[in-house]
Design a protein around this motif. Structure first.
Motif, PDB file in Angstrom:
ATOM      1  N   ASP A  94      12.426  17.345   4.564  1.00 24.79           N
ATOM      2  CA  ASP A  94      11.210  16.528   4.574  1.00 24.79           C
ATOM      3  C   ASP A  94      10.547  16.616   3.204  1.00 24.79           C
ATOM      4  O   ASP A  94      10.220  17.705   2.727  1.00 24.79           O
ATOM      5  N   LEU A  95      10.368  15.467   2.563  1.00 25.82           N
ATOM      6  CA  LEU A  95       9.760  15.402   1.238  1.00 25.82           C
ATOM      7  C   LEU A  95       8.564  14.472   1.283  1.00 25.82           C
ATOM      8  O   LEU A  95       8.602  13.447   1.961  1.00 25.82           O
ATOM      9  N   ASP A  96       7.516  14.821   0.540  1.00 24.62           N
ATOM     10  CA  ASP A  96       6.372  13.916   0.484  1.00 24.62           C
ATOM     11  C   ASP A  96       6.681  12.755  -0.462  1.00 24.62           C
ATOM     12  O   ASP A  96       7.664  12.772  -1.199  1.00 24.62           O
ATOM     13  N   SER A  97       5.852  11.736  -0.427  1.00 21.64           N
ATOM     14  CA  SER A  97       6.145  10.517  -1.184  1.00 21.64           C
ATOM     15  C   SER A  97       6.156  10.750  -2.693  1.00 21.64           C
ATOM     16  O   SER A  97       6.954  10.140  -3.410  1.00 21.64           O
ATOM     17  N   SER A  98       5.295  11.633  -3.202  1.00 19.97           N
ATOM     18  CA  SER A  98       5.303  11.893  -4.653  1.00 19.97           C
ATOM     19  C   SER A  98       6.582  12.605  -5.086  1.00 19.97           C
ATOM     20  O   SER A  98       7.116  12.335  -6.167  1.00 19.97           O
ATOM     21  N   THR A  99       7.106  13.486  -4.244  1.00 17.74           N
ATOM     22  CA  THR A  99       8.365  14.162  -4.554  1.00 17.74           C
ATOM     23  C   THR A  99       9.515  13.169  -4.526  1.00 17.74           C
ATOM     24  O   THR A  99      10.379  13.188  -5.407  1.00 17.74           O
ATOM     25  N   ILE A 100       9.532  12.297  -3.540  1.00 15.29           N
ATOM     26  CA  ILE A 100      10.580  11.274  -3.457  1.00 15.29           C
ATOM     27  C   ILE A 100      10.541  10.387  -4.695  1.00 15.29           C
ATOM     28  O   ILE A 100      11.584  10.107  -5.293  1.00 15.29           O
ATOM     29  N   ASP A 101       9.350   9.980  -5.100  1.00 12.70           N
ATOM     30  CA  ASP A 101       9.215   9.147  -6.304  1.00 12.70           C
ATOM     31  C   ASP A 101       9.756   9.865  -7.531  1.00 12.70           C
ATOM     32  O   ASP A 101      10.438   9.261  -8.362  1.00 12.70           O
ATOM     33  N   ARG A 102       9.464  11.149  -7.666  1.00 12.51           N
ATOM     34  CA  ARG A 102       9.923  11.913  -8.839  1.00 12.51           C
ATOM     35  C   ARG A 102      11.442  12.078  -8.807  1.00 12.51           C
ATOM     36  O   ARG A 102      12.097  11.984  -9.841  1.00 12.51           O
ATOM     37  N   VAL A 103      12.017  12.332  -7.645  1.00 14.65           N
ATOM     38  CA  VAL A 103      13.478  12.461  -7.541  1.00 14.65           C
ATOM     39  C   VAL A 103      14.141  11.147  -7.928  1.00 14.65           C
ATOM     40  O   VAL A 103      15.125  11.130  -8.681  1.00 14.65           O
ATOM     41  N   ILE A 104      13.611  10.030  -7.449  1.00 15.17           N
ATOM     42  CA  ILE A 104      14.170   8.722  -7.796  1.00 15.17           C
ATOM     43  C   ILE A 104      14.055   8.483  -9.294  1.00 15.17           C
ATOM     44  O   ILE A 104      15.004   8.014  -9.933  1.00 15.17           O
ATOM     45  N   GLU A 105      12.920   8.820  -9.874  1.00 13.97           N
ATOM     46  CA  GLU A 105      12.734   8.663 -11.314  1.00 13.97           C
ATOM     47  C   GLU A 105      13.756   9.491 -12.095  1.00 13.97           C
ATOM     48  O   GLU A 105      14.378   9.005 -13.041  1.00 13.97           O
ATOM     49  N   MET A 106      13.950  10.740 -11.685  1.00 19.27           N
ATOM     50  CA  MET A 106      14.910  11.604 -12.371  1.00 19.27           C
ATOM     51  C   MET A 106      16.339  11.101 -12.187  1.00 19.27           C
ATOM     52  O   MET A 106      17.153  11.194 -13.102  1.00 19.27           O
ATOM     53  N   ALA A 107      16.640  10.577 -11.001  1.00 20.33           N
ATOM     54  CA  ALA A 107      17.989  10.075 -10.743  1.00 20.33           C
ATOM     55  C   ALA A 107      18.296   8.851 -11.598  1.00 20.33           C
ATOM     56  O   ALA A 107      19.434   8.643 -12.021  1.00 20.33           O
ATOM     57  N   TRP A 108      17.293   8.025 -11.880  1.00 15.19           N
ATOM     58  CA  TRP A 108      17.482   6.838 -12.712  1.00 15.19           C
ATOM     59  C   TRP A 108      17.624   7.191 -14.184  1.00 15.19           C
ATOM     60  O   TRP A 108      18.224   6.444 -14.949  1.00 15.19           O
ATOM     61  N   GLU A 109      17.049   8.315 -14.616  1.00 13.60           N
ATOM     62  CA  GLU A 109      17.120   8.703 -16.026  1.00 13.60           C
ATOM     63  C   GLU A 109      18.561   9.035 -16.399  1.00 13.60           C
ATOM     64  O   GLU A 109      19.218   9.820 -15.727  1.00 13.60           O
ATOM     65  N   ASP A 110      19.029   8.468 -17.491  1.00 12.66           N
ATOM     66  CA  ASP A 110      20.418   8.676 -17.899  1.00 12.66           C
ATOM     67  C   ASP A 110      20.723  10.122 -18.262  1.00 12.66           C
ATOM     68  O   ASP A 110      21.801  10.611 -18.002  1.00 12.66           O
ATOM     69  N   ARG A 111      19.792  10.800 -18.875  1.00  9.06           N
ATOM     70  CA  ARG A 111      20.086  12.128 -19.402  1.00  9.06           C
ATOM     71  C   ARG A 111      19.599  13.278 -18.532  1.00  9.06           C
ATOM     72  O   ARG A 111      19.637  14.416 -18.940  1.00  9.06           O
ATOM     73  N   THR A 112      19.146  12.975 -17.329  1.00  8.73           N
ATOM     74  CA  THR A 112      18.739  14.027 -16.401  1.00  8.73           C
ATOM     75  C   THR A 112      19.913  14.336 -15.478  1.00  8.73           C
ATOM     76  O   THR A 112      20.298  13.503 -14.670  1.00  8.73           O
ATOM     77  N   PRO A 113      20.497  15.525 -15.599  1.00 11.52           N
ATOM     78  CA  PRO A 113      21.652  15.845 -14.750  1.00 11.52           C
ATOM     79  C   PRO A 113      21.243  16.122 -13.306  1.00 11.52           C
ATOM     80  O   PRO A 113      20.099  16.483 -13.028  1.00 11.52           O
ATOM     81  N   PHE A 114      22.187  15.965 -12.396  1.00  4.61           N
ATOM     82  CA  PHE A 114      21.933  16.256 -10.996  1.00  4.61           C
ATOM     83  C   PHE A 114      21.566  17.726 -10.808  1.00  4.61           C
ATOM     84  O   PHE A 114      20.831  18.070  -9.895  1.00  4.61           O
ATOM     85  N   GLU A 115      22.067  18.586 -11.683  1.00  4.19           N
ATOM     86  CA  GLU A 115      21.747  20.010 -11.593  1.00  4.19           C
ATOM     87  C   GLU A 115      20.254  20.257 -11.791  1.00  4.19           C
ATOM     88  O   GLU A 115      19.683  21.163 -11.198  1.00  4.19           O
ATOM     89  N   ALA A 116      19.599  19.457 -12.651  1.00  8.87           N
ATOM     90  CA  ALA A 116      18.159  19.592 -12.865  1.00  8.87           C
ATOM     91  C   ALA A 116      17.390  19.207 -11.609  1.00  8.87           C
ATOM     92  O   ALA A 116      16.392  19.852 -11.257  1.00  8.87           O
ATOM     93  N   ILE A 117      17.848  18.177 -10.920  1.00 15.76           N
ATOM     94  CA  ILE A 117      17.213  17.766  -9.667  1.00 15.76           C
ATOM     95  C   ILE A 117      17.407  18.862  -8.618  1.00 15.76           C
ATOM     96  O   ILE A 117      16.484  19.211  -7.882  1.00 15.76           O
ATOM     97  N   ASN A 118      18.601  19.431  -8.589  1.00 21.25           N
ATOM     98  CA  ASN A 118      18.880  20.517  -7.652  1.00 21.25           C
ATOM     99  C   ASN A 118      17.992  21.721  -7.950  1.00 21.25           C
ATOM    100  O   ASN A 118      17.414  22.318  -7.046  1.00 21.25           O
TER     101      ASN A 118
END
Length: 84
Positions: free
Chosen positions: A5-29
């Motif tokens: 369960d994630l709040d809307s601001s966290t979901i927005d930040r994860v989506i933003e990081m996922a769209w960024e070319d140079r942000t690795p999945f490991e950083a999101i993890n």
């Protein structure tokens, strides 16, 4: 696979990081505890189908989205919102 369960601001930040070319999945993890598969599920759930397909095409095989495949370590921009 179940998403936490994630709040809307966290979901927005994860989506933003996922769209960024140079942000690795490991950083999101590291920052949110979501595996690459969970990020994909989140993106599929939160985006329109056409946007999801465009994102998947964009990140498929992209070396910058996987830390182990990156040829660079330092000297690149890092967002202040990014912990890793």
């Amino acid at each position: 696979m179940k998403l936490p369960d994630l709040d809307s601001s966290t979901i927005d930040r994860v989506i933003e990081m996922a769209w960024e070319d140079r942000t690795p999945f490991e950083a999101i993890n590291f920052q949110f505890g979501l595996s690459e598969e969970q990020v994909i599920l989140l993106m599929r759930r939160e985006m329109k189908p056409s946007s999801f397909r465009m994102w998947r095409k964009r990140v498929a095989g992209r070396k910058t989205k996987h830390r182990q495949q990156r040829a660079f370590v330092v000297g690149r921009f890092k967002s202040q919102n990014q912990n890793l």
